[in-house]
Design an enzyme around this catalytic site. Sequence first.
Site, short mmCIF file in Angstrom:
data_model
loop_
_atom_site.label_atom_id
_atom_site.label_comp_id
_atom_site.label_asym_id
_atom_site.label_seq_id
_atom_site.Cartn_x
_atom_site.Cartn_y
_atom_site.Cartn_z
N LYS A 22 56.77 -46.95 51.02
CA LYS A 22 55.38 -46.22 50.57
C LYS A 22 55.34 -45.01 51.39
CE LYS A 22 51.25 -47.67 51.64
NZ LYS A 22 50.17 -46.50 52.04
N ASN A 23 55.26 -45.19 52.80
CA ASN A 23 54.67 -43.91 53.55
C ASN A 23 55.64 -42.86 53.68
OD1 ASN A 23 52.49 -45.32 53.51
ND2 ASN A 23 52.77 -45.80 55.86
N CYS A 116 39.48 -45.13 52.70
CA CYS A 116 38.88 -45.06 53.97
C CYS A 116 38.50 -46.45 54.49
CB CYS A 116 37.72 -43.98 54.09
SG CYS A 116 36.56 -44.37 52.81
N ARG A 121 38.22 -41.64 58.54
CA ARG A 121 39.54 -41.26 58.54
C ARG A 121 39.42 -39.83 58.29
NH1 ARG A 121 43.57 -45.26 55.73
NH2 ARG A 121 45.46 -43.97 56.52
N ASP A 305 50.02 -50.78 61.07
CA ASP A 305 50.23 -51.40 59.79
C ASP A 305 50.57 -52.83 59.84
OD1 ASP A 305 48.92 -49.16 58.36
OD2 ASP A 305 50.96 -48.40 57.96
N ARG A 397 48.97 -51.57 46.05
CA ARG A 397 49.01 -50.40 46.56
C ARG A 397 50.34 -50.18 47.35
NH1 ARG A 397 45.30 -48.82 50.53
NH2 ARG A 397 46.58 -47.02 50.74
C1 UD1 Z 1 49.53 -43.11 58.28
C2 UD1 Z 1 50.01 -44.09 57.10
C3 UD1 Z 1 49.13 -45.12 57.61
C4 UD1 Z 1 49.17 -45.63 58.86
C5 UD1 Z 1 48.91 -44.46 59.94
C6 UD1 Z 1 49.01 -44.90 61.34
C7 UD1 Z 1 50.70 -42.92 55.00
C8 UD1 Z 1 50.51 -42.87 53.69
N1 UD1 Z 1 49.88 -43.84 55.84
O1 UD1 Z 1 48.03 -42.79 57.76
O2 UD1 Z 1 49.68 -46.41 56.62
O3 UD1 Z 1 48.26 -46.73 59.24
O4 UD1 Z 1 49.76 -43.17 59.49
O5 UD1 Z 1 50.48 -44.94 61.50
O6 UD1 Z 1 51.67 -42.50 55.83
N2 UD1 Z 1 42.88 -38.51 62.67
C9 UD1 Z 1 41.77 -37.52 63.22
N3 UD1 Z 1 41.80 -36.45 62.34
C10 UD1 Z 1 42.74 -36.22 61.39
C11 UD1 Z 1 43.75 -36.94 61.30
C12 UD1 Z 1 43.80 -38.28 61.90
O7 UD1 Z 1 41.01 -37.84 63.66
O8 UD1 Z 1 42.68 -34.94 60.94
C13 UD1 Z 1 42.94 -39.80 63.35
C14 UD1 Z 1 42.87 -41.02 62.33
O9 UD1 Z 1 41.29 -41.22 62.18
C15 UD1 Z 1 43.26 -42.19 63.36
C16 UD1 Z 1 44.65 -41.48 63.92
O10 UD1 Z 1 44.34 -40.13 63.83
O11 UD1 Z 1 42.51 -42.77 64.14
C17 UD1 Z 1 46.03 -41.80 62.97
O12 UD1 Z 1 45.63 -41.33 61.71
P1 UD1 Z 1 46.89 -40.65 60.81
O13 UD1 Z 1 48.27 -40.82 61.69
O14 UD1 Z 1 46.40 -39.32 60.53
O15 UD1 Z 1 47.16 -41.63 59.68
P2 UD1 Z 1 47.37 -41.48 58.27
O16 UD1 Z 1 48.36 -40.29 57.89
O17 UD1 Z 1 46.28 -41.32 57.60
#
Ligand code: UD1
Length: 422
Positions: A22-23, A116, A121, A305, A397
């Site tokens: 998925k990711n 969220c 997030r 995850d 999902r």
């Molecule tokens: C992706 C994965 C999700 C996985 C996560 C962490 C996909 C579709 N989803 O989610 O399954 O659980 O990585 O491995 O690939 N953060 C900020 N600011 C930002 C962006 C992120 O503070 O602008 C923080 C988030 O709140 C979180 C951390 O960074 O605490 C990691 O988030 P991120 O790696 O961005 O996760 P996703 O890309 O949303």
Amino acid sequence: MNYLRIIGGRALQGELEIQGAKNSVLPILAATLLNRGQSVLHRCPRLQDVDASIRILRRLGCSAEWEGDTLCVHTGAMACGEIPDAMMREMRSSVIFLGAILARCGHAVLSYPGGCELGPRPIDLHLAALRAMGVEIEEKGGYLHCCAQKLRGCEIMLSIPSVGATENVILAACGAEGATVLCNAAREPEIVDLQNFLNACGADVRGAGSSTIVVQGGRPLHDCEHTIIADRIVAATYLSAAAAAGGDVLLRRVDYRHLSTVTAALKEAGCTVRSHTDWVQLRSDGCLRAIRPVRTAPYPGFPTDAQAVLMAALLKAKGTTVFIENIFENRYRHVDELTRLGAGIRTEGRVAVVCGVGKLHGARVQATDLRGGAALAVAALTAEGESRVSELQHIDRGYADLAGDLACLGADIVRVDEMEKN
Ligand code: UD1
């Protein structure tokens, strides 16, 4: 109401091919906008989130058609760069379209993404990186109006190795003038898959899988064909299920290196794991022991995850296992539901303490989020009697056929859909 009916107590046995990730497929679907032509994606999992991405692509004027598990996407006719709020809210990954739309046409209008349920997030890192590349972003009426006369390659340092921000930067950088150097990039295998897709289209992206990614922008892109990598979290789910229920399972078409922290934890718990390039085999007698603290971390650390499914596997383990969730603030929502099955878990903030119990009993439980929902199914496989897991929209999902896959391994599990009941 749709639910999974599970009768616990059966060992798992057999072989299974793991679905595409998925990711990986979600950012790659956004990336198809860049080649202005055809992308043929093999081993594309049929998931709610994939359907949501297809709806976004169609809304933008593109087309996407299934042929078995191959998805053919045509983005030549993209007509607009605006994604309505309802579509943005369907999933977190909708935000990855931002970088792709900007690379394609220089302006995008979209709202904040959904998904969220794991706590806040934010997308501040995404927006700061895009601003550094020359994008002007204005917030009006809940929508982000993003505009770039010209995207400029530059050096970007992420304060957290965010997966989504890394993907957005890579996509925008493909449409930028000059080189973009991204430091403290996320190193997840799905980022490598995105790089491989883009390079197969003619882009010049290097370094994915390491902390520094360099993109030479402005290359003309062309049609391409790509096979999505295996879903390591789905594989981790089935390994956890077999570990808890006992048995002998072999998962095919999965890269064992992507699972190393998960298999290390399951070995420590008493399972025997063998692996080769593209398969992993796990044997378990179902009598597990507690393991050292499990700390979630960005890849190559233990995946957030897989936290819930590993926890589910260790509910009956001898001793106490501590989980420390370092990525998301609200990732223990499955704990209350696991408790209904008889689990002994206490949580405080980012820590969960799992005291192994002698037995679990069947109960009616509700999926609270995607991986938490899968964890309920894993736990129910080891509970005495019948369990029902409802709120399946969360599980749908990310799992193409959780019930079918586990049934194929010998579990007593069926999906009961409303239609059937009437
Ligand atoms: C992706 C994965 C999700 C996985 C996560 C962490 C996909 C579709 N989803 O989610 O399954 O659980 O990585 O491995 O690939 N953060 C900020 N600011 C930002 C962006 C992120 O503070 O602008 C923080 C988030 O709140 C979180 C951390 O960074 O605490 C990691 O988030 P991120 O790696 O961005 O996760 P996703 O890309 O949303």
